[in-house]
Motif scaffolding. Structure first.
Motif: not given
Length: 461
Positions: A61-65, A73-77, A92-94, A100-101
Motif C-alpha cells: 500500500v502506498t500512502l500520502a497526505q 500516517l497509520t493504516v489498519a484493516a 498485518t501491516v508492516t 507499507r506491506t
C-alpha cells in the motif's frame, strides 16, 4: 554599549526585519497547518492466500497526505465482510513511510473483502478495499509456495538462483517466478505474435539444452475432440542471463510433429493407434488417446529428444506401459523439418503414464508418473528414477500424495540421485480445481491474482 535593561542587538535586528517584511509583504503571519485528505493505493486489489500457509503473497500500500510526513500516517484493516475467512485482526501491516506491506492470515476457504483504512494528521481518513480469497491448506508440506497470475502450470525449467520459467497450457505466455517465494511472476513473455498463434499451444513439456529451451504443445485434440492446429507446435526460446535477470527471446517453431508421428506409426503397422486417436471427435485424455506431456533429451545428446506420452498406454488398458518416442532430429523439427524417429521405449510405471520427464547433468532421470485420465485429482502419482537407457526399467522412488487441488505436472530439476536426501521441486496444474469453494474452476477466475499453481519440495530417500 547597550545598557543591560535594553533589548539585545539580536532582538533589535529581528524587530527591524519583521518591520521590513511586514511593509514589503514578503512573509505573512504564521498560520495553522491545513492537512489534505490522505490517499491509499494498493499494488493489487486482489490477493490470494491459503489456510495454514507460510509465505503467502502480499500487497503493497502506498500512502500520502499533503502537509504531512507519510511516516506519521497509520493504516489498519477496519472491516471484513467474512470474518470466518479472515478477520481484521488477521491483517498485518508492516513497514514505515509511504510504502507499507499488507499480509493476511487465512482461517477458512472462501472470499472476504477487507477494508483498509489510513488515518492521517488532522484526523482525516481514507479507505480502500482489498478483495481476498483463501484456498484450502496443504497438510503434507510446510514449504508450499503459490505461483500466482495463472493456474495451469504445465512445464517448468530451472534458470538458476531458485528462479524458474513456467509454461501454462491455457495461454502462450511464459512466466518467470522466484520459485522459493509465493507471488506474481517477476517477468512475462507473450509468445502469441512470435508463434502466429490464434489459440493456446497447450504447452505441456519443456527442457533446456545450453541456452535453448525447447517447448512442446500437447499435439492432441482439445478436450472436445476437435483438432486445433496451434497445439501441433514445438518451439524454442533463447535464454540470456540467469535468476531474476533471466531474459527470453523467441527462437524457431515447427508445426508438423503430430503429423509425422501419425505417419510413422501407420508405416510401422499402426502399433500405437495414433491415427485413430487423433481422428475428429477423439478426446486426448483417455487410455487409447493421443496426448504428449513429457520432453527431455536422451543421455549425451542435444539432438535426440524423448517425447513422453500421457496417452496412450501400451497396450491401451489398465496396467499398460508408458510410452516414449525418441525424435532423433528435434533440433531441426523445431525449424519445421520432418521428424525422424528412433525405437520406441515402453516403461512399466505401475499402470501410470508420463506427466513429466527431467534429466540432470549426470544423465539421471526423474519421471513424474500420473494417470492418463482427464479428471485425475484423486488418482495416484509417483516419482520414478531411470537411467534413460531403452530396455532398462525405471524404479519407483517416491509415492506422491494426492495433489489436494489440481495435479502434479512439472519437475523443475533433478538433484544428484546418488546422494540420499536430495530435494526435488514439483509444480501443480490447478486449472480445474475449485480453489475457493464456489464451484468456479481456477482457470475461469476473472482475476489472475486469484489464479495460482502450487510449488512444493519433496525429499528423495
Amino acid at each position: 554599549m547597550l545598557p543591560s535593561s535594553s533589548p539585545s542587538r539580536h532582538a533589535l535586528w529581528s524587530a527591524a526585519a519583521l518591520a521590513l517584511v511586514s511593509v514589503t509583504g514578503l512573509v505573512t503571519p504564521a498560520q495553522a497547518v491545513t492537512y489534505g485528505t490522505p490517499t491509499i493505493k494498493l499494488s493489487a486489489a486482489y490477493l490470494s492466500g491459503a489456510v495454514g500457509s507460510t509465505g503467502d503473497p502480499t500487497v503493497t500500500v502506498t500512502l500520502a497526505q499533503s502537509g504531512a510526513d507519510a511516516s506519521a500516517l497509520t493504516v489498519a484493516a477496519s472491516k471484513s465482510t467474512r470474518t470466518s475467512v479472515a478477520a481484521t485482526s488477521d491483517v498485518t501491516v508492516t513497514g514505515t513511510g509511504s510504502s507499507r506491506t499488507v499480509s493476511v492470515t487465512a482461517h477458512a476457504q472462501g472470499y472476504a473483502d477487507l477494508t483498509l483504512k489510513v488515518t492521517g494528521l488532522g484526523g482525516r481518513t481514507a479507505t480502500t478495499t482489498l478483495h481476498y480469497a483463501a484456498s484450502p491448506g496443504v497438510q503434507h508440506s510446510a514449504d508450499a509456495r503459490y505461483l500466482t497470475g495463472a493456474s495451469d502450470a504445465s512445464a517448468a525449467v530451472d534458470v538458476g538462483g531458485g528462479y524458474v520459467v513456467v509454461g501454462n497450457d491455457e495461454d502462450n505466455t511464459l512466466r518467470l517466478y522466484n520459485g522459493s517465494a509465493s507471488g506474481a511472476p517477476v517477468k512475462t513473455w507473450d509468445m502469441d505474435n512470435a508463434l502466429g498463434a490464434d489459440k493456446e499451444v497447450d504447452i505441456e513439456g519443456a527442457t533446456r539444452v545450453g541456452n535453448t529451451i525447447y517447448w512442446t504443445g500437447s499435439l492432441g485434440n482439445n478436450k472436445d475432440g476437435v483438432y486445433k492446429p496451434d497445439r501441433n507446435t514445438v518451439f524454442t526460446t533463447t535464454v540470456s542471463g540467469s535468476g531474476a535477470a533471466t531474459s527470453l527471446s523467441f527462437g524457431t517453431a515447427g508445426h508438423r510433429l503430430r503429423d509425422d508421428l501419425v505417419a510413422w506409426d501407420e508405416a510401422n503397422g499402426d502399433r500405437y493407434g495414433f491415427a485413430a486417436a487423433t481422428a475428429d471427435g477423439q478426446i486426448p485424455k483417455q487410455v487409447d488417446g493421443f496426448n504428449v506431456e513429457g520432453l527431455e533429451f536422451a543421455p549425451g545428446s542435444s539432438t535426440t529428444a524423448y517425447v513422453g506420452f500421457r496417452a496412450p498406454l501400451v497396450p491401451p488398458q489398465s496396467g499398460g506401459r508408458a510410452l516414449i518416442v525418441p525424435v532423433t532430429d528435434m533440433d531441426q523439427v523445431v525449424r519445421g523439418t520432418k521428424a525422424t524417429f528412433g525405437t520406441p521405449i515402453e516403461l512399466d510405471l505401475g499402470g501410470l503414464s508420463i506427466r513429466d520427464l527431467r534429466r540432470n547433468d549426470k544423465g539421471q532421470f526423474l519421471i513424474l508418473a500420473g494417470s492418463w485420465a482427464a479428471d485425475d485429482n484423486s488418482d495416484p502419482y509417483a516419482l520414478y528414477t531411470w537411467d534413460g537407457v531403452a530396455g532398462h526399467q525405471p524404479v519407483k522412488k517416491l509415492d506422491l500424495p494426492t495433489a489436494d487441488a489440481g495435479g502434479w505436472e512439472s519437475v523443475v530439476s533433478v538433484p544428484d540421485l546418488d546422494v540420499s536426501g536430495g530435494r526435488v521441486q514439483l509444480i501443480t496444474d490447478d486449472g480445474s480445481a475449485d480453489l475457493y469453494g464456489d464451484g468456479t474452476e481456477a482457470k475461469d477466475l476473472t482475476h489472475p491474482e486469484w489464479q495460482k499453481s502450487r510449488s512444493t519440495w519433496f525429499t528423495l530417500g
